[in-house]
Design an enzyme around this catalytic site. Structure first.
Site, short mmCIF file in Angstrom:
data_model
loop_
_atom_site.label_atom_id
_atom_site.label_comp_id
_atom_site.label_asym_id
_atom_site.label_seq_id
_atom_site.Cartn_x
_atom_site.Cartn_y
_atom_site.Cartn_z
N ASP A 86 -1.86 -1.02 5.75
CA ASP A 86 -2.09 -0.38 7.05
C ASP A 86 -3.55 -0.38 7.47
OD1 ASP A 86 -3.04 1.51 5.19
OD2 ASP A 86 -2.42 3.21 6.43
N ASP A 89 -0.13 5.21 0.91
CA ASP A 89 -0.37 6.16 2.00
C ASP A 89 -0.50 5.42 3.33
OD1 ASP A 89 -1.30 8.97 0.55
OD2 ASP A 89 -1.83 7.19 -0.62
N ASP A 116 0.87 -1.17 0.00
CA ASP A 116 0.00 0.00 0.00
C ASP A 116 0.91 1.24 0.00
OD1 ASP A 116 -2.39 1.64 0.48
OD2 ASP A 116 -1.62 1.81 2.53
#
Length: 227
Positions: free
Chosen positions: A176, A17, A15
């Site tokens: 995240d 961000d 991922d």
């Protein structure tokens, strides 16, 4: 969840961000520039932090509607305003999380193909990776507008694997949030989650995954050479 899980992936998907890059400052700046232009109250960075994860349209919608009211027409117009401001500030305050560059170098040295799978639009993703100096590590980038769907739909991680020439079960996802966990699990791929990211306000230790990383360098402890 097991902190001792070990993998021998033929590819690793990241991922963007909240996993590779801390971009919350840029996103907050663009959001508040948008709100100011539209004559609406500002949002705190903590609020915007909770809104990140499902792409720009969702971020804008939450900025416009949580505890407030906005029509669909107003939200659509706000997305265009946000994109205009974000194009200017994208990468200005972003930073690479500690340990990420070392991890990328280590995986590259092991000849493990890497990909970025992000809900951020390609027009912002590719310039950001270049600006941060890490674009060259990734064999492919699947962005939020590459396909008609975004994470948590597993189609994005499947496409990344297809482009890297591996099947999903042979790859490893690092993210995240639940978006990353669900997309990987939907494709039959193991997933590790970092605890320092965004996760849309959901405690990351409540999300089903194969392990938690409090520091990016811990990823290397989970990867062992193929037998």
């Amino acid at each position: 969840m097991s902190g001792a899980a070990r993998f021998s992936p033929r590819a690793v998907l990241f991922d963007l961000d909240g996993t590779l890059l801390d971009t919350i400052g840029d996103l907050a700046d663009a959001a508040n520039l948008m709100l100011a232009e539209l004559g609406r109250p500002q949002r705190s960075q903590d609020e915007i932090h909770r809104f990140v994860g499902k792409g720009i349209p969702n971020l804008v919608r939450r900025c416009m509607t949580e505890g407030r009211t906005a029509s669909e027409t107003e939200i659509d117009a706000a997305v265009d305003v946000f994109r205009r401001h974000y194009a200017v500030v994208n990468g200005r305050r972003a930073s690479i999380y500690p340990g990420i560059e070392e991890v990328l170098r280590a995986l590259d040295a092991r000849a493990i193909p890497l990909a970025v799978v992000t809900n951020k639009a390609e027009a912002f993703t590719l310039p950001l990776l270049e600006r941060m100096g890490i674009a060259g590590y990734f064999g492919t980038v699947v962005s939020g507008d590459t396909l008609p769907v975004k994470k948590p739909d597993p189609a994005m991680v499947r496409l990344a694997c297809e482009r890297l020439g591996v099947v999903p079960a042979e790859a490893l996802m690092v993210g995240d949030s639940a978006n990353d966990a669900l997309s990987a699990q939907g494709a039959g791929m193991p997933v590790l989650l970092v605890s320092y990211g965004y996760s849309e306000g959901v405690p990351v230790d409540t999300i089903e995954c194969d392990g938690l990383l409090s520091d990016a360098l811990q990823l290397l402890d989970h990867i062992v050479p193929a037998q």
